[in-house]
Design an enzyme around this catalytic site. Structure first.
Site, PDB file in Angstrom:
ATOM      1  N   ARG A1060      53.254  49.321 -17.519  1.00 49.70           N
ATOM      2  CA  ARG A1060      53.790  47.539 -17.879  1.00 49.70           C
ATOM      3  C   ARG A1060      55.004  47.802 -19.122  1.00 49.70           C
ATOM      4  O   ARG A1060      54.840  49.261 -19.635  1.00 49.70           O
ATOM      5  CB  ARG A1060      53.002  46.591 -17.304  1.00 49.70           C
ATOM      6  CG  ARG A1060      52.647  46.747 -16.337  1.00 49.70           C
ATOM      7  CD  ARG A1060      52.874  45.407 -15.427  1.00 49.70           C
ATOM      8  NE  ARG A1060      52.140  45.323 -14.055  1.00 49.70           N
ATOM      9  CZ  ARG A1060      51.317  44.585 -13.853  1.00 49.70           C
ATOM     10  NH1 ARG A1060      51.244  43.333 -14.636  1.00 49.70           N
ATOM     11  NH2 ARG A1060      51.105  44.254 -12.548  1.00 49.70           N
ATOM     12  N   CYS A1352      51.693  29.739 -11.858  1.00 48.72           N
ATOM     13  CA  CYS A1352      51.051  31.352 -11.732  1.00 48.72           C
ATOM     14  C   CYS A1352      50.319  30.679 -10.515  1.00 48.72           C
ATOM     15  O   CYS A1352      49.333  30.014 -10.414  1.00 48.72           O
ATOM     16  CB  CYS A1352      50.092  31.246 -13.150  1.00 48.72           C
ATOM     17  SG  CYS A1352      48.768  32.612 -11.838  1.00 48.72           S
ATOM     18  N   CYS A1391      41.966  31.925 -14.256  1.00 52.57           N
ATOM     19  CA  CYS A1391      41.254  32.967 -13.632  1.00 52.57           C
ATOM     20  C   CYS A1391      40.824  33.294 -13.917  1.00 52.57           C
ATOM     21  O   CYS A1391      41.570  34.515 -15.102  1.00 52.57           O
ATOM     22  CB  CYS A1391      42.732  33.040 -11.995  1.00 52.57           C
ATOM     23  SG  CYS A1391      43.213  34.395 -12.200  1.00 52.57           S
ATOM     24  N   CYS A1395      44.531  37.574 -17.830  1.00 54.12           N
ATOM     25  CA  CYS A1395      46.082  38.207 -18.645  1.00 54.12           C
ATOM     26  C   CYS A1395      45.694  37.966 -20.235  1.00 54.12           C
ATOM     27  O   CYS A1395      46.459  38.313 -21.142  1.00 54.12           O
ATOM     28  CB  CYS A1395      47.219  36.902 -17.998  1.00 54.12           C
ATOM     29  SG  CYS A1395      46.966  37.511 -16.467  1.00 54.12           S
TER      30      CYS A1395
END
Ligand code: FMN
Ligand code: SF4
Length: 1493
Positions: A1060, A1352, A1391, A1395
């Site tokens: 990424r 999301c 969650c 991230c």
């Protein structure tokens, strides 16, 4: 003076590249053609002019030529023949840059047939309006590449102010005006759009000029407030209202993201944009609705057609210039609260359904009001404008309101065309009238009730009708043979010979067979020739025209065709059309009605392959009914049209019929589709789904069909047998086959099928359900599968055997796709109902007995499954096997429980002893998808073209991630949309690739624009130091990506199983060093980019590689790419602002004594993602394994990636990241493999020191003398908020800034490389927008949150929207204890994916369910150490109760320089985490702080 036709012809001529003109019957010339000839003498333009004859097919000429033209126009008078031909091709024509200028003479009955078939429909009454709308239509069609119908009245001359020839092309090609304004209301807030200036100059208010005068101001500010469309850019036009509207504009932005965007409103925006450009050019208002008359009316008249002005006190008249798309809010805007009555006045001399399209639109809009605020609605129609006099209107006003349409004057011409069918119930005449309208004289209803008089009751039975048809067809065959024979007779004169051969040629043509037939009969009659053949021909003369033969099946007046009749008709193979009307209302379909399977008749018919089949509903899509009946007529063989018309009895109001139709179509109970086998022969898709929802069995049929097609292709002899209609043998074979298929169908309907229903949020329960269904099939059972919410109580009550599989999501709550039925079951239980007398069921439940570990929460364990099991019994169901319980905590997870439960199911069906030899099909995994994708192509390009859904194919959504695109939906409104039966509000997230996090001011400005024009008006700086847009709808994806690429950025590999975005430290003070590490980051990023050209092909329209000789090749990744995502960071000590240890691969810069970059320490195996309750998953910080030089770096990165590619776990995505590979292989073994691939060993690691991982806020000066300022952007969200117009401020800076922007992995922004002379101006702008405010607590400055809700798809709890609120409260605690300026790193994610890197924060919250988080403590201040779960479930009061004493103690007891994360370990709150694998050890607090388990 000009006529409307000459004005329209002039604009069409000057605007179009190609004109297709319809010619009347020779020798006369079209009105338009005359204009074109005279224009060609005076104009410099030379468009291509094609003409089609009256009987020709304009649609195919337009299609053939339209795709290459910038603009194509069709000019014609609006005759029924032309319009019906256009309707047929409307679906394909709709996406051409096409204007259909149709001249109307008397009324709109004909032209309105096109109303719902094309995206835009404009109507002009006067020549001036015709001129203006022609321009508008041309602009709209050209810029949006969509078809526009422009119907105009062609009567009288008037003075017309015409656009100059030289202005036409520039106008069409000019930039889309104020597009940002149109789409994003917030620009209205700035009030700086050009249009306003223009209107201001005109002295008009807004677009609606005259409305201003009566206070309905312009485009109506309240749209912004409603958030309907945020079109308030226009509102700024309203002079003194501008300010207020501006404020509304901001709401518009919110509205944009939060409101259901209907296709209509999207189209409406496009219309408004074109209208705006037109206004600016012609300086005349051209609003969609003209209002005149009373400003406080008691009655509002909506007029469509050539309506003379009616000035009556208390009445306002709204004449429509735009008919499609007309959005409800616009209709409601012109019906003020004072109006108690609405009259819809339309110029139609006939219409085939009870209610007209405009009536339905207006009723729909008014129904959005509260019941008590709805005015009464009256439909009035007329054909002669002279009848529309004030007196007539007054009479209507004085009469009592009536629900039936009123006809003003004249006779209703529709009666001339209606069938003489005395017994047809009035509702059903909707369909029979369509048939008579479309086929006119050709229509032959073979079982017409009128035959009963002569033939008795039997006349309406299908057997009788088939017999008649067969006889008629035989007679026609005889006629053909006789005419052919006559051609061989010598005595026949040349004229007669010519006519005979002409007729033979056109015998199948609808119109020509009739006209030539007539001439032929006349010729025979006048001929002196006499012969038995001629006598026979004359006896058979009735068969010269080719009729359209229909058998109508209706419960009300003919035998039910759904059963044997249909079977006979299909088996006959005759060229016959069957229309079956199903009248069972959706809401009463459960009453064990024998016809409930009628829809299956479609499937049955389709199974024959060569039968045309359509399923239609006149009150859902009129155009589709027209298409279906015309296609059915053209099909040379049996055609079946299943028509829905739900009504109880003659008195059922039409609105009820409308409502029931909508329910049935939207719920997928009555899908709209067309199956045209002739298309398959032409290599086209034979099946067209015209409604979104599709029943499971239809999908199954299609799957089978694909199989069938393949079979047929591989065995051509089968094809002949299937489609040929020659020879008795084949006919016999067909009959047998039909009988067999029919028998099979009956048998399969009789056998008890097993229905598997599941509810699953994360996919586990779905996987188990699919496994059950597949294994059932393998045992010979007829199984079907769907989500629990795909069933209603009614449908469920008709099933016999149902296995339910459900997991738990939230505290004991059912997953999203089961909630509606769960609620309905509870409600039914409350009402004491027992609907499931027939149902036998069993439940398998999946849960986690430790998800909510507190003893008082134990009842949440598998709650939905247990509740469902009990509830079904309560509602009358009978359990066929006891509930099975799967627990994530069991040795094999849910498998343990499943293995016990499944055999009970097979036992019930008596198939437990069947040995299944065939291997079960493997579930499709991401690995399959990647491999089958053709190097990341999949069917993305096709999916983008599909306008029937806002989503992409599920497997494509896995692939788009590699292109930087995630499909999401607005979760705030998911429930609501589900309740409405519409698909989720799909939108896409786009992530840009910005290696090193640096961008130029030009790039910044482009990002800012993209957010406005394609996204939701805001954008986010992410934890990977890049830009992220949300809410980009499918149609905008491609333009957005193209615009990103225009400024030399891209989105390739921003997500997906590849490397990424490579991030690097922002280090403002070390300019030279930054330049070096930034270049290094770019180099590594480029080195690891995928090489597929799919990205360029799909998004940038570059040349296709697929299918050509050159094949894509991924030298690094191979066709499977990596097992999972891969992240790289470059850190420059002492700052660890990139959290280098949280990455798969980290480079830690090492500087030599001269301050030059000497190389990097290499760290591997960091990663954050975890799955709640799955102890095989854990976070990990990276290990330093050695040192490499700058030159070696990219190759080291490559070898680490390759080692992971070949050793990562591809069987389990939850265990696939590099961190697990390293722990599985062992660090040393992994390192050894990397070194062996390198061919050398890494040098020993050098020493380094980190002291922080937060950003250095405020001003600093680099070693090159240039200046930088780090701004605090809370959680990276760039938006304008009251008092904090950050987005505008940053845009203003970007407009003057000469340096760069650096985005940080902490989601903040640094304005970099500012020269000393520019500092004051930058400071001024920062102050103006309060961007320089760093007066925040240390806690806030050190905080970070991921996006989570509403976009999301994985979010379980709020994060970005909630962390600031929580910090408000926690910072008070800090301030009370004198810790205002102390930095504590606090992070939150929605969650456990992590991230925002929560697992290296000193204190973190990870979402479990709305309002519930796990709380973690003890991470290292500079990201060097993992934290640990302190409490598994906390809500806000608990968080505050825990932190209050803890922070107080920290303030009092901390050692000099001791950070919070270190303190909580030393003070004994939590154990220290030493490695990822030990993350779960000792969780839950230490000693007295241990949570009681
Ligand atoms: C947000 C969330 C809440 C959960 N709540 C519960 C619960 O209350 N009770 C329970 O037994 N399991 C609970 N679980 C565990 C899941 O039901 C279990 O992992 C299941 O296998 C997930 O299935 P799915 O992937 O089909 O959604 C929860 C899981 C999640 C993600
Ligand atoms: S941490 Fe979870 S909720 Fe937050 S953005 Fe990432 S995936 Fe979504």
């Amino acid at each position: 003076m000009s006529s409307a036709t000459s004005s329209v012809a002039r604009v069409a001529y000057l605007a179009s590249d190609i004109i297709v003109d319809s010619q009347p019957t020779l020798p006369s010339t079209s009105q338009f053609a005359k204009e074109y000839i005279s224009l060609s003498a005076t104009s410099n333009r030379r468009p291509i002019i094609l003409s089609v004859p009256l009987g020709g097919d304009p649609g195919s000429t337009l299609l053939r030529n339209g795709s290459t033209a910038g603009l194509i126009s069709f000019t014609s008078s609006a005759t029924a023949q032309t319009v019906i031909r256009l309707v047929l091709g409307a679906a394909e024509l709709s996406s051409l840059p096409l204007v259909l200028h149709l001249a109307v003479r008397n009324d709109l009955s004909e032209v309105l047939l096109l109303h719902s078939a094309v995206p835009f429909f404009l109507v002009s009454r006067t020549p001036q309006q015709a001129h203006d709308n022609s321009l508008l239509a041309s602009r709209l069609a050209r810029t949006e590449k969509k078809a526009v119908v422009h119907a105009f009245y062609d009567a009288g001359n008037d003075s017309v102010e015409e656009i100059l020839e030289s202005e036409v092309q520039p106008f069409l090609l000019s930039e889309k005006l104020a597009s940002t304004n149109g789409v994003n209301g917030h620009i209205g807030a700035n009030g700086h759009n050009g249009v306003n200036g223009h209107n201001g100059a005109n002295g008009h208010n807004g677009m609606n000029g005259h409305n201003g005068a009566n206070g309905h101001n312009g485009m109506n500010g309240h749209n912004g407030a409603n958030g309907h469309n945020g079109m308030n850019g226009h509102n700024g036009a309203n002079g003194h209202n501008g300010h207020a509207n501006g404020a509304n504009g901001t709401n518009g932005v919110n509205g944009h993201s939060a409101t259901t965007v209907t296709p209509g409103s999207e189209l409406f925006k496009l219309y408004e944009r074109a209208a705006l450009s037109t206004v600016v050019r012609i300086r005349r208002a051209c609003p969609p609705l003209f209002v005149h008359g009373s400003s406080k009316p008691h009655t509002v008249i909506f007029g469509l057609g050539d309506i003379p002005s009616v000035d009556i006190d208390g009445v306002s008249v709204v004449s429509l210039s735009l008919l499609t798309p007309l959005i409800p809010s616009r209709i409601l805007d012109v019906i003020p609260p004072s109006a108690s009555r609405v009259i819809i006045l339309e110029q139609l001399h006939r219409w085939n359904t009870k209610w007209t399209p405009l009536y339905l639109e207006i009723v729909d809009a008014i129904n959005q009001r509260q019941v008590e605020q709805r005015p009464h609605i009256q439909s009035v129609y007329f054909s002669d404008p002279t009848q529309v006099i004030p007196l007539a209107i007054l009479k209507i006003l004085q009469a009592a309101p009536s629900s039936a349409p009123i006809h003003l004057g004249g006779t209703n011409a529709s009666s001339l065309h209606s069938l003489e069918v005395p017994h047809i119930p009035k509702h059903e005449s909707s369909y029979t009238k369509i048939l008579s309208h479309v086929f006119g004289e050709r229509l032959e209803v073979s079982n017409s009730p009128s035959l009963v008089l002569k033939q008795g009751a039997i006349a309406t039975s299908p057997e009788f009708a088939l017999g008649r048809v067969r006889g008629q067809l035989d007679q026609r065959d005889e006629l053909i043979r006789s005419v052919q024979k006559l051609l061989e007779v010598k005595e026949v004169s040349p004229e007669l010979h010519k006519l005979c051969s002409q007729w033979v040629l056109v015998k199948d043509d609808d119109t020509k067979s009739r006209s030539v037939g007539k001439e032929l009969i006349a010729a025979f009659e006048s001929s002196k020739l006499s012969s038995p053949i001629i006598n026979r021909i004359l006896a058979l003369r009735a068969h010269f025209p080719a009729p359209s033969r229909w058998i109508i099946g209706s419960d009300a007046w003919s035998y039910d065709l759904g059963a044997s009749g249909l079977h006979h008709a299909i088996a006959s193979g005759l060229n016959i059309n069957i229309l079956i009307i199903d009248t069972l209302p959706y809401t009463s379909r459960n009453s064990a009605d024998p016809h409930r399977r009628k829809q299956d008749a479609g499937l049955y018919a389709m199974n024959h392959g060569d039968v045309y089949v359509a399923s239609v509903a006149v009150y859902s899509s009129y155009a589709q009914v027209l298409q279906a009946v015309v296609e059915a007529d053209r099909h040379k063989g049996p055609s079946v049209v299943l028509a829905y018309l739900p009504y109880q009895n003659e008195d059922t109001p039409a609105l009820e019929v409308l409502k029931e139709t909508k329910l049935a179509v939207d719920a997928g109970y009555w899908p709209l589709y067309r199956w045209d086998p002739a298309k398959e022969a032409q290599g086209k898709e034979p099946f067209a789904l015209d409604s979104d929802a599709v029943k499971n069995d239809l999908q199954q049929f299609l799957d089978r069909q694909n199989h069938l097609s393949q079979l047929v292709r591989s065995k051509p002899e089968l094809a002949t047998e299937l489609v040929s209609s020659l020879g008795e043998n084949v006919k016999e074979a067909r009959r047998k086959k039909a009988q067999q298929a029919y028998d099979d169908l009956v048998v399969s309907l009789d056998a008890p099928p097993l229905v598997v229903l599941y509810a699953s949020d994360g996919g586990t329960a779905e996987k188990f359900a699919k496994r059950l269904a597949n294994r059932g099939k393998a045992r010979g059972l007829s199984t079907s599968i769907g989500t629990i919410d795909s069933m209603s109580i009614d449908t469920l009550s008709q099933e016999e055997y149902v296995a339910f599989v459900t997991s738990v999501a939230g505290q004991g709550e059912p997953p999203q796709n089961g909630r509606t039925l769960f609620k309905a079951l509870n409600a039914a239980a409350l009402r004491g109902e027992k609907p499931f007398s027939k149902l036998r069921y069993s439940v398998f439940a999946l849960g986690d007995s430790h998800y909510w570990p507190r003893p008082e929460d134990a009842h949440y364990y598998n709650k939905p499954g247990k509740d469902l099991d009990a509830r079904l019994e309560q509602l009358g169901g009978e359990r066929f096997a006891d509930i099975g319980l799967g627990d994530d905590q069991d040795a094999d997870g849910p498998d343990t429980g499943y293995k016990v439960w499944e055999p009970l199911v097979w036992k019930t069906f008596g198939v437990d002893s069947i040995e299944v030899k065939e291997a079960e099909p493997d579930p499709i995994t991401n690995e399959h998808i990647k491999a089958a994708s053709g190097y990341l192509r999949g069917t993305i390009a096709e999916g983008l073209e599909d306008t029937s859904t806002g989503a992409l194919d599920p497997s494509d959504t896995q692939l788009t991630k590699f292109h930087g695109i995630y499909q999401q939906d607005d979760r705030d409104i998911r429930d609501e949309r589900q309740a409405q039966g519409v698909e989720p509000a799909y939108g896409f997230m786009i992530r840009v690739r910005t290696p090193g996090g640096v961008c130029t001011p030009e790039q910044w400005l482009q990002m800012d624009r993209i957010a406005d024009e394609h996204g939701n008006g805001t954008f986010k700086i992410t934890t990977r130091a890049t830009f992220q847009f949300h809410g980009v709808i499918k149609r905008h994806l491609k333009p957005a990506i193209q615009e990103i690429n225009k400024v030399l950025l891209d989105t390739l590999a921003a997500c997906g199983d590849v490397n990424r975005n490579v991030i690097c430290s922002a280090i403002p003070s070390l300019s030279r060093l930054h330049a070096q590490v930034y270049n290094f980051a770019k180099l590594v990023s480029a080195h690891l980019l995928p090489r597929t050209t799919a990205y360029h092909e799909i998004w940038l329209d570059k040349k296709m590689v697929a299918g050509e000789a050159v094949k894509d090749f991924e030298p690094l990744y191979g066709e499977f790419y990596l097992p999972r995502k891969f992240k790289i960071a470059v850190a420059v000590p002492p700052t660890n602002d990139v959290d280098v240890f949280a990455n798969d691969l980290g480079f830690i810069a090492v500087v030599d004594e001269q301050g030059e970059l000497a190389g990097f320490n290499v760290a591997i195996g960091g990663g954050m993602g975890v799955t709640h309750g799955n102890k095989k998953t854990y976070p990990r910080v990276a290990d330093v394994i050695g040192f490499c030089t700058v030159e070696q770096g990219p190759i080291v990165a490559e070898k680490v990636v390759l080692t992971q590619r070949d050793n990562g776990n591809r069987a389990d995505r939850k265990n696939a990241r590099l961190k697990y590979t390293i722990d599985r292989m062992g660090l040393e073994a992994f390192k050894a493999e990397v070194e062996s691939r390198l061919g050398y060993s890494l040098a020993p690691a050098r020493s380094y020191t980190f002291n922080r991982n937060i950003d250095d806020f405020g001003w600093s000066t680099g070693d090159d003398g240039r200046h930088h300022v780090m701004l605090f952007i809370e959680n990276g969200r760039i938006q304008d908020e009251p008092e904090r117009d950050f987005k505008t401020g940053l845009r203003e800076i970007a407009m003057i800034h000469k340096g760069t922007f650096r985005l940080t992995a902490n989601q903040h922004i640094m304005i970099s490389e500012i020269s000393t002379e520019d500092v004051p101006e930058i400071k001024r702008i920062l102050a103006k927008y309060k961007l320089d405010n760093l007066n925040h607590t240390g806690l806030r400055l050190s905080s970070s949150a991921c996006v989570a809700f509403p976009t999301c798809g994985l979010a379980m709890a709020e994060s970005e929207r909630y962390l600031p609120v929580l910090i408000d409260k926690v910072e008070k605690i800090c301030e009370e204890n004198g810790l205002r300026n102390d930095s504590i790193v606090m992070r939150m994610t929605g969650c456990p994916n992590g991230c925002a890197r929560p697992y290296v924060a000193e204190v973190a919250f990870v979402g479990k369910a709305p309002g519930s988080y796990s709380m973690l403590l003890g991470g290292g201040y500079y990201g060097q150490r993992l934290n640990k779960i302190y409490r598994e479930t906390v809500s806000e009061p608990e968080i505050l109760a825990i932190l209050k004493p803890m922070i107080k103690r920290y303030a009092l007891e901390r050692l000099e320089g001791e950070h919070f994360g270190d303190f909580v370990i030393r003070a004994g709150y939590i154990a220290q985490t030493t490695s990822g694998k030990e993350w779960y050890d000792n969780m839950g607090g230490e000693g007295q702080y241990r949570e009681a388990a």
